[in-house]
Design a protein around this motif. Structure first.
Motif, short mmCIF file in Angstrom:
data_model
loop_
_atom_site.label_atom_id
_atom_site.label_comp_id
_atom_site.label_asym_id
_atom_site.label_seq_id
_atom_site.Cartn_x
_atom_site.Cartn_y
_atom_site.Cartn_z
N SER A 199 0.84 -1.21 0.00
CA SER A 199 0.00 0.00 0.00
C SER A 199 0.87 1.25 0.00
O SER A 199 0.53 2.27 -0.60
N THR A 200 2.01 1.17 0.69
CA THR A 200 2.97 2.27 0.68
C THR A 200 4.32 1.72 0.26
O THR A 200 4.82 0.76 0.84
N GLN A 201 4.90 2.31 -0.78
CA GLN A 201 6.16 1.83 -1.31
C GLN A 201 7.34 2.42 -0.56
O GLN A 201 7.31 3.58 -0.13
N THR A 202 8.40 1.61 -0.40
CA THR A 202 9.64 2.12 0.20
C THR A 202 10.36 2.99 -0.82
O THR A 202 10.12 2.88 -2.02
N PRO A 203 11.26 3.88 -0.36
CA PRO A 203 11.99 4.74 -1.29
C PRO A 203 12.74 3.92 -2.35
O PRO A 203 13.27 2.86 -2.06
N SER A 204 12.75 4.42 -3.57
CA SER A 204 13.38 3.69 -4.66
C SER A 204 14.21 4.64 -5.52
O SER A 204 13.80 5.77 -5.79
N THR A 205 15.40 4.15 -5.95
CA THR A 205 16.23 4.94 -6.86
C THR A 205 15.79 4.73 -8.31
O THR A 205 16.17 5.49 -9.19
N LYS A 206 15.01 3.67 -8.57
CA LYS A 206 14.48 3.34 -9.89
C LYS A 206 15.58 3.16 -10.94
O LYS A 206 15.40 3.49 -12.11
N ILE A 207 16.73 2.63 -10.52
CA ILE A 207 17.81 2.44 -11.48
C ILE A 207 18.13 0.97 -11.72
O ILE A 207 18.88 0.64 -12.64
N GLY A 208 17.57 0.07 -10.90
CA GLY A 208 17.94 -1.35 -10.97
C GLY A 208 17.77 -1.97 -12.34
O GLY A 208 18.73 -2.45 -12.96
N LEU A 209 16.55 -1.98 -12.87
CA LEU A 209 16.28 -2.60 -14.17
C LEU A 209 16.99 -1.86 -15.31
O LEU A 209 17.52 -2.50 -16.22
N LYS A 210 16.98 -0.54 -15.25
CA LYS A 210 17.65 0.24 -16.30
C LYS A 210 19.14 -0.05 -16.33
O LYS A 210 19.76 -0.14 -17.39
N ASN A 211 19.72 -0.21 -15.15
CA ASN A 211 21.15 -0.52 -15.06
C ASN A 211 21.46 -1.85 -15.73
O ASN A 211 22.41 -1.96 -16.53
N ILE A 212 20.65 -2.86 -15.44
CA ILE A 212 20.86 -4.19 -16.04
C ILE A 212 20.70 -4.12 -17.56
O ILE A 212 21.51 -4.67 -18.31
N GLU A 213 19.66 -3.44 -18.02
CA GLU A 213 19.40 -3.33 -19.45
C GLU A 213 20.56 -2.66 -20.18
O GLU A 213 21.01 -3.13 -21.24
N LYS A 214 21.06 -1.57 -19.63
CA LYS A 214 22.15 -0.83 -20.28
C LYS A 214 23.43 -1.66 -20.35
O LYS A 214 24.15 -1.63 -21.34
N ARG A 215 23.73 -2.40 -19.28
CA ARG A 215 24.94 -3.21 -19.30
C ARG A 215 24.85 -4.32 -20.34
O ARG A 215 25.83 -4.62 -21.03
N TYR A 216 23.68 -4.94 -20.47
CA TYR A 216 23.51 -5.96 -21.51
C TYR A 216 23.64 -5.35 -22.90
O TYR A 216 24.23 -5.95 -23.81
N GLN A 217 23.09 -4.17 -23.09
CA GLN A 217 23.15 -3.51 -24.40
C GLN A 217 24.59 -3.23 -24.82
O GLN A 217 24.92 -3.29 -26.01
N LEU A 218 25.45 -2.91 -23.86
CA LEU A 218 26.84 -2.60 -24.16
C LEU A 218 27.68 -3.85 -24.42
O LEU A 218 28.67 -3.81 -25.14
N ILE A 219 27.28 -4.97 -23.85
CA ILE A 219 28.06 -6.20 -23.95
C ILE A 219 27.59 -7.11 -25.08
O ILE A 219 28.39 -7.78 -25.74
N SER A 220 26.28 -7.12 -25.33
CA SER A 220 25.71 -8.13 -26.23
C SER A 220 24.58 -7.54 -27.06
O SER A 220 24.04 -6.48 -26.76
N SER A 221 24.23 -8.25 -28.10
CA SER A 221 23.07 -7.86 -28.91
C SER A 221 21.77 -8.34 -28.26
O SER A 221 20.68 -7.97 -28.69
N LYS A 222 21.90 -9.16 -27.21
CA LYS A 222 20.73 -9.67 -26.50
C LYS A 222 20.38 -8.75 -25.34
O LYS A 222 21.25 -8.20 -24.70
N SER A 223 19.08 -8.60 -25.09
CA SER A 223 18.61 -7.72 -24.02
C SER A 223 17.67 -8.47 -23.08
O SER A 223 17.01 -9.43 -23.50
N PRO A 224 17.59 -8.04 -21.83
CA PRO A 224 16.61 -8.63 -20.92
C PRO A 224 15.19 -8.43 -21.42
O PRO A 224 14.90 -7.42 -22.09
N ILE A 225 14.31 -9.36 -21.11
CA ILE A 225 12.90 -9.27 -21.49
C ILE A 225 12.09 -9.10 -20.22
O ILE A 225 12.19 -9.90 -19.29
N ILE A 226 11.27 -8.03 -20.17
CA ILE A 226 10.48 -7.72 -18.98
C ILE A 226 9.00 -7.89 -19.31
O ILE A 226 8.50 -7.31 -20.27
#
Length: 217
Positions: free
Chosen positions: A170-197
């Motif tokens: 009901s109430t969310q804890t504070p979030s930096t909102k960078i977790g998924l974006k961080n993973i996606e960007k690192r995969y994009q730089l290393i490989s042609s494959k990307s995470p699927i959400i």
């Protein structure tokens, strides 16, 4: 003379292409370093929020145990060094150590289903990616006796899949909102494959590509 000039310019062109490629690799590595360094404070940020909850609701000894185990997990982060990819087996060890810490807080209310065949353990994965997904699942969902949280970690084709039923707080804890974006960007730089959400409002599922050692170059 024409032949010599052709050879000369061909050598210059190859050298220029090589230098451009080296410059590109340096830039990519710098971006990867930045993203990897970004993931570590993200982990600390969420760990401190967890510690605050333990201090508020549990005993002093529970808080001390959490800090002791947290230091062990951070040792893994330091030892992983500057690797852009690590074996899935190592990432699983790190993720299970992290879950062990969380289990001290949530007990049987946090449930894990680990289903990773042994022949996939040598596959490569972005460091801290699995741990970040587990962290997000715990942070954004209710974990209680009335609503235990079950997180599934399985393999589907050449993907490591992390999924859970959505049990929004009901109430969310504070979030930096960078977790998924961080993973996606690192995969994009290393490989042609990307995470699927996938989020169908009932289940949240993230599929991380399993790579091979050549991507680490």
């Amino acid at each position: 003379m024409a032949i010599y000039e052709a050879i000369y310019y061909n050598v210059r062109l190859k050298k220029s292409i090589r230098e451009e490629e080296q410059t590109k690799q340096v830039m990519i590595q710098a971006q990867l370093d930045t993203l990897r360094n970004q993931a570590q404070p993200h982990f600390l940020f969420n760990s401190l929020n967890t510690l605050r909850d333990i201090i508020d609701h549990d005993t002093k000894e529970d808080a001390k145990d959490f800090v002791d185990n947290l230091s062990g997990v951070y040792r893994f982060i330091i030892e992983s060094g500057n690797s852009n990819l690590i074996p899935l087996e190592e990432e699983l060890k790190f993720a299970k150590a992290y879950i062990h810490i969380q289990s001290e807080r949530f007990g049987d209310n946090l449930q894990m289903n680990w289903n990773v065949p042994e022949n996939k353990l040598t596959s490569m994965i972005v460091p801290m990616s699995l741990q970040l997904l587990l962290e997000n699942a715990i942070k954004h969902n209710i974990v209680s006796k009335a609503k235990p949280l079950l997180i599934n970690v399985t393999i589907e084709d050449d993907f490591l899949v992390v999924s859970n039923k959505i049990q929004s707080k009901s109430t969310q804890t504070p979030s930096t909102k960078i977790g998924l974006k961080n993973i996606e960007k690192r995969y994009q730089l290393i490989s042609s494959k990307s995470p699927i959400i996938n989020n169908d409002s009932k289940c949240f599922k993230v599929s991380l590509p399993l790579l091979n050692a050549s991507n680490n170059n």
